[in-house]
Scaffold this motif. Sequence first.
Motif, PDB file in Angstrom:
ATOM      1  N   SER A  18      40.797  45.429  52.645  1.00  0.00           N
ATOM      2  CA  SER A  18      41.809  44.548  52.063  1.00  0.00           C
ATOM      3  C   SER A  18      42.700  45.337  51.111  1.00  0.00           C
ATOM      4  O   SER A  18      42.222  45.898  50.128  1.00  0.00           O
ATOM      5  N   LYS A  19      43.979  45.339  51.408  1.00  0.00           N
ATOM      6  CA  LYS A  19      44.911  46.048  50.520  1.00  0.00           C
ATOM      7  C   LYS A  19      44.943  45.399  49.137  1.00  0.00           C
ATOM      8  O   LYS A  19      45.151  46.066  48.132  1.00  0.00           O
ATOM      9  N   HIS A  20      44.685  44.092  49.081  1.00  0.00           N
ATOM     10  CA  HIS A  20      44.703  43.408  47.790  1.00  0.00           C
ATOM     11  C   HIS A  20      43.473  43.763  46.947  1.00  0.00           C
ATOM     12  O   HIS A  20      43.584  43.971  45.748  1.00  0.00           O
ATOM     13  N   ARG A  21      42.299  43.834  47.580  1.00  0.00           N
ATOM     14  CA  ARG A  21      41.107  44.247  46.821  1.00  0.00           C
ATOM     15  C   ARG A  21      41.291  45.662  46.298  1.00  0.00           C
ATOM     16  O   ARG A  21      40.943  45.967  45.154  1.00  0.00           O
ATOM     17  N   THR A  22      41.842  46.526  47.149  1.00  0.00           N
ATOM     18  CA  THR A  22      42.100  47.913  46.744  1.00  0.00           C
ATOM     19  C   THR A  22      43.042  47.948  45.550  1.00  0.00           C
ATOM     20  O   THR A  22      42.784  48.623  44.553  1.00  0.00           O
ATOM     21  N   LYS A  23      44.128  47.207  45.653  1.00  0.00           N
ATOM     22  CA  LYS A  23      45.131  47.225  44.583  1.00  0.00           C
ATOM     23  C   LYS A  23      44.563  46.648  43.283  1.00  0.00           C
ATOM     24  O   LYS A  23      44.799  47.194  42.198  1.00  0.00           O
ATOM     25  N   MET A  34      43.949  40.083  32.362  1.00  0.00           N
ATOM     26  CA  MET A  34      43.763  38.691  32.745  1.00  0.00           C
ATOM     27  C   MET A  34      44.345  38.502  34.149  1.00  0.00           C
ATOM     28  O   MET A  34      45.227  39.263  34.557  1.00  0.00           O
ATOM     29  N   PRO A  35      43.897  37.468  34.870  1.00  0.00           N
ATOM     30  CA  PRO A  35      44.442  37.217  36.207  1.00  0.00           C
ATOM     31  C   PRO A  35      45.966  37.091  36.234  1.00  0.00           C
ATOM     32  O   PRO A  35      46.616  37.578  37.165  1.00  0.00           O
ATOM     33  N   SER A  36      46.546  36.473  35.219  1.00  0.00           N
ATOM     34  CA  SER A  36      48.005  36.323  35.196  1.00  0.00           C
ATOM     35  C   SER A  36      48.700  37.689  35.161  1.00  0.00           C
ATOM     36  O   SER A  36      49.763  37.867  35.770  1.00  0.00           O
ATOM     37  N   GLU A  37      48.098  38.650  34.482  1.00  0.00           N
ATOM     38  CA  GLU A  37      48.672  39.998  34.413  1.00  0.00           C
ATOM     39  C   GLU A  37      48.493  40.726  35.757  1.00  0.00           C
ATOM     40  O   GLU A  37      49.400  41.426  36.211  1.00  0.00           O
ATOM     41  N   ILE A  38      47.331  40.542  36.362  1.00  0.00           N
ATOM     42  CA  ILE A  38      47.071  41.159  37.669  1.00  0.00           C
ATOM     43  C   ILE A  38      48.026  40.574  38.697  1.00  0.00           C
ATOM     44  O   ILE A  38      48.589  41.284  39.523  1.00  0.00           O
ATOM     45  N   ARG A  39      48.204  39.273  38.629  1.00  0.00           N
ATOM     46  CA  ARG A  39      49.072  38.564  39.586  1.00  0.00           C
ATOM     47  C   ARG A  39      50.508  39.110  39.556  1.00  0.00           C
ATOM     48  O   ARG A  39      51.149  39.241  40.591  1.00  0.00           O
ATOM     49  N   LYS A  40      50.996  39.456  38.400  1.00  0.00           N
ATOM     50  CA  LYS A  40      52.356  40.003  38.278  1.00  0.00           C
ATOM     51  C   LYS A  40      52.484  41.339  39.000  1.00  0.00           C
ATOM     52  O   LYS A  40      53.533  41.670  39.526  1.00  0.00           O
ATOM     53  N   LEU A  49      44.116  35.227  44.495  1.00  0.00           N
ATOM     54  CA  LEU A  49      43.647  36.166  43.476  1.00  0.00           C
ATOM     55  C   LEU A  49      42.240  35.796  43.025  1.00  0.00           C
ATOM     56  O   LEU A  49      41.375  36.660  42.891  1.00  0.00           O
ATOM     57  N   SER A  50      41.996  34.517  42.828  1.00  0.00           N
ATOM     58  CA  SER A  50      40.683  34.052  42.413  1.00  0.00           C
ATOM     59  C   SER A  50      39.623  34.428  43.446  1.00  0.00           C
ATOM     60  O   SER A  50      38.534  34.887  43.089  1.00  0.00           O
ATOM     61  N   ARG A  51      39.942  34.272  44.720  1.00  0.00           N
ATOM     62  CA  ARG A  51      39.003  34.647  45.785  1.00  0.00           C
ATOM     63  C   ARG A  51      38.710  36.146  45.759  1.00  0.00           C
ATOM     64  O   ARG A  51      37.559  36.565  45.900  1.00  0.00           O
ATOM     65  N   TYR A  52      39.752  36.952  45.598  1.00  0.00           N
ATOM     66  CA  TYR A  52      39.561  38.407  45.555  1.00  0.00           C
ATOM     67  C   TYR A  52      38.740  38.822  44.342  1.00  0.00           C
ATOM     68  O   TYR A  52      37.843  39.654  44.442  1.00  0.00           O
ATOM     69  N   LEU A  53      39.043  38.226  43.184  1.00  0.00           N
ATOM     70  CA  LEU A  53      38.289  38.551  41.977  1.00  0.00           C
ATOM     71  C   LEU A  53      36.819  38.168  42.142  1.00  0.00           C
ATOM     72  O   LEU A  53      35.926  38.940  41.781  1.00  0.00           O
ATOM     73  N   PRO A  79      31.348  50.587  36.321  1.00  0.00           N
ATOM     74  CA  PRO A  79      31.146  51.982  36.738  1.00  0.00           C
ATOM     75  C   PRO A  79      31.024  52.111  38.261  1.00  0.00           C
ATOM     76  O   PRO A  79      31.528  53.062  38.844  1.00  0.00           O
ATOM     77  N   GLU A  80      30.403  51.134  38.904  1.00  0.00           N
ATOM     78  CA  GLU A  80      30.289  51.142  40.372  1.00  0.00           C
ATOM     79  C   GLU A  80      31.675  51.019  41.017  1.00  0.00           C
ATOM     80  O   GLU A  80      31.984  51.684  41.999  1.00  0.00           O
ATOM     81  N   GLY A  81      32.515  50.159  40.436  1.00  0.00           N
ATOM     82  CA  GLY A  81      33.885  50.012  40.926  1.00  0.00           C
ATOM     83  C   GLY A  81      34.674  51.298  40.782  1.00  0.00           C
ATOM     84  O   GLY A  81      35.454  51.673  41.661  1.00  0.00           O
ATOM     85  N   GLU A  82      34.457  52.010  39.678  1.00  0.00           N
ATOM     86  CA  GLU A  82      35.128  53.293  39.471  1.00  0.00           C
ATOM     87  C   GLU A  82      34.670  54.319  40.503  1.00  0.00           C
ATOM     88  O   GLU A  82      35.473  55.098  41.005  1.00  0.00           O
ATOM     89  N   LYS A  83      33.378  54.293  40.834  1.00  0.00           N
ATOM     90  CA  LYS A  83      32.862  55.205  41.862  1.00  0.00           C
ATOM     91  C   LYS A  83      33.510  54.917  43.212  1.00  0.00           C
ATOM     92  O   LYS A  83      33.832  55.835  43.965  1.00  0.00           O
ATOM     93  N   VAL A  84      33.686  53.639  43.517  1.00  0.00           N
ATOM     94  CA  VAL A  84      34.319  53.253  44.783  1.00  0.00           C
ATOM     95  C   VAL A  84      35.744  53.801  44.840  1.00  0.00           C
ATOM     96  O   VAL A  84      36.148  54.397  45.844  1.00  0.00           O
ATOM     97  N   ILE A  85      36.517  53.608  43.777  1.00  0.00           N
ATOM     98  CA  ILE A  85      37.897  54.103  43.741  1.00  0.00           C
ATOM     99  C   ILE A  85      37.925  55.624  43.858  1.00  0.00           C
ATOM    100  O   ILE A  85      38.722  56.190  44.609  1.00  0.00           O
ATOM    101  N   GLU A  86      37.046  56.308  43.124  1.00  0.00           N
ATOM    102  CA  GLU A  86      36.997  57.773  43.194  1.00  0.00           C
ATOM    103  C   GLU A  86      36.665  58.250  44.602  1.00  0.00           C
ATOM    104  O   GLU A  86      37.267  59.209  45.100  1.00  0.00           O
ATOM    105  N   PHE A  87      35.717  57.584  45.251  1.00  0.00           N
ATOM    106  CA  PHE A  87      35.347  57.963  46.614  1.00  0.00           C
ATOM    107  C   PHE A  87      36.509  57.726  47.572  1.00  0.00           C
ATOM    108  O   PHE A  87      36.789  58.553  48.440  1.00  0.00           O
TER     109      PHE A  87
END
Length: 93
Positions: A18-23, A34-40, A49-53, A79-87
């Motif tokens: 999912s390009k949205h999960r990645t982003k 906050m979700p409103s900031e991510i949404r922008k 957005l709520s589903r992706y979060l 930290p797990e999310g950071e590992k995913v992005i780094e990988f």
Amino acid sequence: MDEIEEGLIEKVSFVKLSKHRTKILKILKKKIMMPSEIRKKDNLSYTHLSRYLNSLKEKGLIICLNEQSKKGRYYKITPEGEKVIEFMEELDK
């Protein structure tokens, strides 16, 4: 990355599908939001957005810092999310 932790590839695959999960993960890697900031930054409806979060939270890639709040929730990459992005960045090289 020489050693691949158990489950990391599964989570990388989940995010990359999912390009949205990645982003969203990349956005949260830079700062707590906050979700409103991510949404922008991703131009998603609040419903999507709520589903992706929620899906990222269920996989342990992000956390909500103030879960009890109905409004003004803040999300942070784990930290797990950071590992995913780094990988993923390693794979894209």
